[in-house]
Scaffold this motif. Structure first.
Motif, PDB file in Angstrom:
ATOM      1  N   ALA A 228      31.842  56.461  48.126  1.00  0.00           N
ATOM      2  CA  ALA A 228      30.563  57.097  47.807  1.00  0.00           C
ATOM      3  C   ALA A 228      29.557  56.876  48.938  1.00  0.00           C
ATOM      4  O   ALA A 228      29.575  55.841  49.609  1.00  0.00           O
ATOM      5  CB  ALA A 228      30.017  56.539  46.502  1.00  0.00           C
ATOM      6  N   THR A 229      28.710  57.843  49.148  1.00  0.00           N
ATOM      7  CA  THR A 229      27.699  57.707  50.206  1.00  0.00           C
ATOM      8  C   THR A 229      26.614  56.704  49.811  1.00  0.00           C
ATOM      9  O   THR A 229      25.999  56.087  50.675  1.00  0.00           O
ATOM     10  CB  THR A 229      27.059  59.069  50.505  1.00  0.00           C
ATOM     11  OG1 THR A 229      26.554  59.631  49.294  1.00  0.00           O
ATOM     12  CG2 THR A 229      28.093  60.022  51.099  1.00  0.00           C
ATOM     13  N   GLU A 230      26.369  56.546  48.507  1.00  0.00           N
ATOM     14  CA  GLU A 230      25.388  55.580  48.023  1.00  0.00           C
ATOM     15  C   GLU A 230      26.092  54.537  47.154  1.00  0.00           C
ATOM     16  O   GLU A 230      26.574  54.849  46.065  1.00  0.00           O
ATOM     17  CB  GLU A 230      24.276  56.279  47.232  1.00  0.00           C
ATOM     18  CG  GLU A 230      23.423  57.208  48.086  1.00  0.00           C
ATOM     19  CD  GLU A 230      22.238  57.762  47.317  1.00  0.00           C
ATOM     20  OE1 GLU A 230      21.977  57.263  46.200  1.00  0.00           O
ATOM     21  OE2 GLU A 230      21.587  58.686  47.836  1.00  0.00           O
ATOM     22  N   ILE A 231      26.163  53.322  47.659  1.00  0.00           N
ATOM     23  CA  ILE A 231      26.826  52.230  46.950  1.00  0.00           C
ATOM     24  C   ILE A 231      25.817  51.545  46.026  1.00  0.00           C
ATOM     25  O   ILE A 231      24.660  51.340  46.395  1.00  0.00           O
ATOM     26  CB  ILE A 231      27.406  51.208  47.954  1.00  0.00           C
ATOM     27  CG1 ILE A 231      28.322  51.910  48.953  1.00  0.00           C
ATOM     28  CG2 ILE A 231      28.138  50.089  47.237  1.00  0.00           C
ATOM     29  CD1 ILE A 231      29.459  52.672  48.328  1.00  0.00           C
ATOM     30  N   ILE A 232      26.253  51.194  44.828  1.00  0.00           N
ATOM     31  CA  ILE A 232      25.386  50.501  43.883  1.00  0.00           C
ATOM     32  C   ILE A 232      25.366  49.023  44.249  1.00  0.00           C
ATOM     33  O   ILE A 232      26.365  48.319  44.103  1.00  0.00           O
ATOM     34  CB  ILE A 232      25.868  50.691  42.435  1.00  0.00           C
ATOM     35  CG1 ILE A 232      25.931  52.180  42.096  1.00  0.00           C
ATOM     36  CG2 ILE A 232      24.952  49.947  41.462  1.00  0.00           C
ATOM     37  CD1 ILE A 232      26.525  52.476  40.732  1.00  0.00           C
ATOM     38  N   ARG A 233      24.252  48.561  44.738  1.00  0.00           N
ATOM     39  CA  ARG A 233      24.136  47.183  45.222  1.00  0.00           C
ATOM     40  C   ARG A 233      24.412  46.183  44.111  1.00  0.00           C
ATOM     41  O   ARG A 233      23.964  46.327  42.983  1.00  0.00           O
ATOM     42  CB  ARG A 233      22.734  46.964  45.777  1.00  0.00           C
ATOM     43  CG  ARG A 233      22.452  47.698  47.069  1.00  0.00           C
ATOM     44  CD  ARG A 233      22.968  46.927  48.260  1.00  0.00           C
ATOM     45  NE  ARG A 233      22.249  45.651  48.412  1.00  0.00           N
ATOM     46  CZ  ARG A 233      22.710  44.650  49.119  1.00  0.00           C
ATOM     47  NH1 ARG A 233      23.890  44.745  49.703  1.00  0.00           N
ATOM     48  NH2 ARG A 233      21.997  43.527  49.242  1.00  0.00           N
ATOM     49  N   HIS A 234      25.197  45.173  44.490  1.00  0.00           N
ATOM     50  CA  HIS A 234      25.520  44.064  43.587  1.00  0.00           C
ATOM     51  C   HIS A 234      26.218  44.542  42.310  1.00  0.00           C
ATOM     52  O   HIS A 234      26.077  43.920  41.259  1.00  0.00           O
ATOM     53  CB  HIS A 234      24.273  43.246  43.248  1.00  0.00           C
ATOM     54  CG  HIS A 234      23.739  42.503  44.441  1.00  0.00           C
ATOM     55  ND1 HIS A 234      22.602  41.730  44.373  1.00  0.00           N
ATOM     56  CD2 HIS A 234      24.183  42.407  45.724  1.00  0.00           C
ATOM     57  CE1 HIS A 234      22.377  41.189  45.568  1.00  0.00           C
ATOM     58  NE2 HIS A 234      23.325  41.601  46.405  1.00  0.00           N
ATOM     59  N   ARG A 235      26.970  45.619  42.404  1.00  0.00           N
ATOM     60  CA  ARG A 235      27.804  46.094  41.303  1.00  0.00           C
ATOM     61  C   ARG A 235      29.268  45.759  41.636  1.00  0.00           C
ATOM     62  O   ARG A 235      29.785  46.143  42.681  1.00  0.00           O
ATOM     63  CB  ARG A 235      27.653  47.602  41.116  1.00  0.00           C
ATOM     64  CG  ARG A 235      28.703  48.291  40.233  1.00  0.00           C
ATOM     65  CD  ARG A 235      28.591  47.946  38.777  1.00  0.00           C
ATOM     66  NE  ARG A 235      27.278  48.225  38.237  1.00  0.00           N
ATOM     67  CZ  ARG A 235      26.857  49.444  37.864  1.00  0.00           C
ATOM     68  NH1 ARG A 235      27.654  50.493  37.989  1.00  0.00           N
ATOM     69  NH2 ARG A 235      25.646  49.600  37.372  1.00  0.00           N
ATOM     70  N   ALA A 236      29.903  45.021  40.738  1.00  0.00           N
ATOM     71  CA  ALA A 236      31.339  44.746  40.846  1.00  0.00           C
ATOM     72  C   ALA A 236      32.055  45.500  39.746  1.00  0.00           C
ATOM     73  O   ALA A 236      31.526  45.668  38.638  1.00  0.00           O
ATOM     74  CB  ALA A 236      31.612  43.251  40.738  1.00  0.00           C
ATOM     75  N   VAL A 237      33.266  45.939  40.046  1.00  0.00           N
ATOM     76  CA  VAL A 237      34.098  46.635  39.062  1.00  0.00           C
ATOM     77  C   VAL A 237      35.417  45.886  38.917  1.00  0.00           C
ATOM     78  O   VAL A 237      36.002  45.428  39.908  1.00  0.00           O
ATOM     79  CB  VAL A 237      34.358  48.099  39.477  1.00  0.00           C
ATOM     80  CG1 VAL A 237      35.499  48.713  38.671  1.00  0.00           C
ATOM     81  CG2 VAL A 237      33.098  48.937  39.291  1.00  0.00           C
ATOM     82  N   PHE A 238      35.871  45.754  37.677  1.00  0.00           N
ATOM     83  CA  PHE A 238      37.196  45.235  37.350  1.00  0.00           C
ATOM     84  C   PHE A 238      37.916  46.333  36.585  1.00  0.00           C
ATOM     85  O   PHE A 238      37.340  46.958  35.687  1.00  0.00           O
ATOM     86  CB  PHE A 238      37.072  43.977  36.477  1.00  0.00           C
ATOM     87  CG  PHE A 238      38.370  43.502  35.863  1.00  0.00           C
ATOM     88  CD1 PHE A 238      39.097  42.485  36.462  1.00  0.00           C
ATOM     89  CD2 PHE A 238      38.868  44.070  34.702  1.00  0.00           C
ATOM     90  CE1 PHE A 238      40.297  42.047  35.914  1.00  0.00           C
ATOM     91  CE2 PHE A 238      40.061  43.647  34.141  1.00  0.00           C
ATOM     92  CZ  PHE A 238      40.768  42.628  34.748  1.00  0.00           C
ATOM     93  N   ALA A 239      39.199  46.559  36.890  1.00  0.00           N
ATOM     94  CA  ALA A 239      39.988  47.559  36.169  1.00  0.00           C
ATOM     95  C   ALA A 239      41.371  47.003  35.901  1.00  0.00           C
ATOM     96  O   ALA A 239      42.085  46.614  36.824  1.00  0.00           O
ATOM     97  CB  ALA A 239      40.077  48.856  36.972  1.00  0.00           C
ATOM     98  N   GLY A 240      41.742  46.953  34.646  1.00  0.00           N
ATOM     99  CA  GLY A 240      43.061  46.439  34.276  1.00  0.00           C
ATOM    100  C   GLY A 240      43.089  46.142  32.792  1.00  0.00           C
ATOM    101  O   GLY A 240      42.057  46.127  32.110  1.00  0.00           O
ATOM    102  N   ARG A 241      44.277  45.909  32.281  1.00  0.00           N
ATOM    103  CA  ARG A 241      44.392  45.553  30.867  1.00  0.00           C
ATOM    104  C   ARG A 241      43.640  44.250  30.610  1.00  0.00           C
ATOM    105  O   ARG A 241      43.681  43.338  31.433  1.00  0.00           O
ATOM    106  CB  ARG A 241      45.859  45.387  30.468  1.00  0.00           C
ATOM    107  CG  ARG A 241      46.640  46.688  30.420  1.00  0.00           C
ATOM    108  CD  ARG A 241      48.077  46.429  30.038  1.00  0.00           C
ATOM    109  NE  ARG A 241      48.754  45.625  31.066  1.00  0.00           N
ATOM    110  CZ  ARG A 241      49.831  44.879  30.843  1.00  0.00           C
ATOM    111  NH1 ARG A 241      50.339  44.815  29.624  1.00  0.00           N
ATOM    112  NH2 ARG A 241      50.385  44.200  31.825  1.00  0.00           N
ATOM    113  N   LEU A 242      42.990  44.165  29.478  1.00  0.00           N
ATOM    114  CA  LEU A 242      42.260  42.950  29.121  1.00  0.00           C
ATOM    115  C   LEU A 242      43.221  41.981  28.441  1.00  0.00           C
ATOM    116  O   LEU A 242      43.178  41.757  27.228  1.00  0.00           O
ATOM    117  CB  LEU A 242      41.067  43.291  28.228  1.00  0.00           C
ATOM    118  CG  LEU A 242      40.018  44.216  28.857  1.00  0.00           C
ATOM    119  CD1 LEU A 242      38.826  44.355  27.932  1.00  0.00           C
ATOM    120  CD2 LEU A 242      39.591  43.720  30.242  1.00  0.00           C
ATOM    121  N   ILE A 243      44.103  41.422  29.275  1.00  0.00           N
ATOM    122  CA  ILE A 243      45.016  40.380  28.845  1.00  0.00           C
ATOM    123  C   ILE A 243      44.786  39.183  29.755  1.00  0.00           C
ATOM    124  O   ILE A 243      44.226  39.318  30.850  1.00  0.00           O
ATOM    125  CB  ILE A 243      46.488  40.844  28.882  1.00  0.00           C
ATOM    126  CG1 ILE A 243      46.887  41.278  30.295  1.00  0.00           C
ATOM    127  CG2 ILE A 243      46.707  41.993  27.906  1.00  0.00           C
ATOM    128  CD1 ILE A 243      48.341  41.692  30.424  1.00  0.00           C
TER     129      ILE A 243
END
Length: 403
Positions: A228-243
């Motif tokens: 993305a051209t504009e990054i959301i500052r101090h935003r982390a993303v996690f993606a995966g099964r919640l196990i």
């Protein structure tokens, strides 16, 4: 005329591919098997053994590509309906898979008698403790992999985040697979001319058992969104099964140690209730959002905007989502376990397991934000034809696997 030889042309090397999951479908394991087999057709004539559930998608792909159909020949194999009816629970996969591999061995011998293969390649499943039916071809060099499973976490050190269920599950799984690997997987490795490991931990396990080992995860990616051209500052993303083993609890604890970072969690699983309670107990409020299972495109769009992809998984052999994040150019923070460090590559920030693990994650989170990331084509499908041709040349020229 033999289907593998065109009039006036020299005989191309012939490859037999064993793929329990292999087809142009939206399943990582099956997609990886299909792309490896398809890549091999550049320099070889290829025969594939897979299951009937992939027949429709494979036949559609071959109908659209006559050149591929000329070089790729598929045999479909399932066990008898009586046996298939016994496969009712998720764990039934394991005994069924072992039985299927045994049947694959018998079919492989028949195909070998008709076509005389130069190399055999097991492409899926990627379990390094399960049997490989292609060992039935004793006079054909074997490529085994990419395979994974031998990478195991330090369970007791991580038990605080695994929880009781996760800790017991990992201890039982580790003990069971270690025993089976010793009597099954290690023997396959000694038979193979080349073991392709999903990650460095797996390579280290087989280094003293196999004639040759290389590290190459089975990630096969194309058509991902741009950063993305504009990054959301101090935003982390996690993606995966919640196990437990995915490490979302560690991710939440890391966010709690920062003053202004937020975390978006994509995925669902049995840990969600415990994770919500953990976030509430730490006073994170709306700084941690549970967004559930979402379409892949939506998750990738979120990763493209995030400052960091935070994925402290404890036992992913080859988590494709890490490769996707790195390909997009989003820096990745992970642990030195399994496949994420290799898949993150130059965009990776690997937190040490020594001392304060959560503090180490926070340090890497901040370093990743400061350094940023860079898009990469390391995991592009276009790399595969040259790669598999190199493997096959090495296998054909190599002495037989270790006794």
């Amino acid at each position: 005329m033999d289907s593998g030889v065109r009039s006036g042309a020299p005989r191309r090397p012939r490859v037999l591919v064993g793929g329990y999951a292999c087809g142009p479908v939206a399943e990582p394991e099956a997609r990886a098997g299909w792309e490896l087999a398809r890549a091999a057709t550049r320099d070889h004539d290829v025969w594939v053994i897979t299951r009937h559930r992939f027949r429709e998608s494979i036949e559609a792909a071959l109908a659209e590509d006559p050149a591929l159909a000329e070089r790729l020949h598929v045999s479909y194999l399932d066990l008898s309906p009586r046996i298939m009816r016994l496969k009712r629970r998720s764990w039934d996969l394991y005994w069924y898979y072992a039985a299927w591999q045994r049947s694959l061995g018998r079919l492989a011998r028949r195909l070998h008698a008709a076509h005389r293969f130069d190399v055999a390649h097991h492409v899926s499943f990627a379990n390094d403790w399960m049997p490989c039916g292609l060992v039935a071809l004793a006079d054909v060099p074997l490529i085994w992999g990419p395979v994974g499973g031998a990478s195991t976490p330090p369970v007791l050190k991580l038990s605080r985040w695994l929880g009781v269920r996760g800790t017991l599950t990992e201890m039982i799984r580790g003990a069971f697979t270690a025993v089976v690997r010793r009597f099954v997987g290690d023997r396959v490795a000694r038979r193979a001319a080349l073991v392709v490991a999903q990650n460095q931990q797996v390579a280290d396990h087989f280094a003293k058992r196999a004639a040759s080992v290389v590290v190459e995860p089975n990630a096969t990616l194309d058509d991902l969104p741009s950063r993305a051209t504009e990054i959301i500052r101090h935003r982390a993303v996690f993606a995966g099964r919640l196990i437990a083993l995915k490490g979302a609890a560690l991710a939440i604890d890391a966010i709690a140690r920062t003053g202004d970072w937020t975390l978006d969690l994509y995925g669902a699983g049995y840990e969600e209730k415990r994770l919500r309670a953990r976030a509430a107990r730490l006073g994170l409020g709306d700084r941690v959002r549970f967004l559930g299972h979402q379409p892949r495109d939506q998750v990738l769009a979120a990763i493209s905007k995030a400052e960091v992809f935070l994925f402290p998984s404890m036992r992913d052999q080859a988590g494709w989502v890490v490769a996707e994040a790195s390909t997009i150019g989003c820096p990745v923070v992970c642990l030195p376990l399994g496949g994420p460090p290799a898949l993150a590559g130059a965009n990776g920030h690997v937190a040490s397991l020594d001392g304060d693990i959560v503090g180490n994650l926070v340090d890497e989170l901040r370093a990743a934000a400061a350094d940023g990331g860079h898009p990469t084509d390391r995991w592009s499908i276009s790399r595969l034809p040259g790669l598999v041709s190199q493997w096959y040349r090495q296998a054909i020229d190599a002495p037989e696997g270790r006794p």
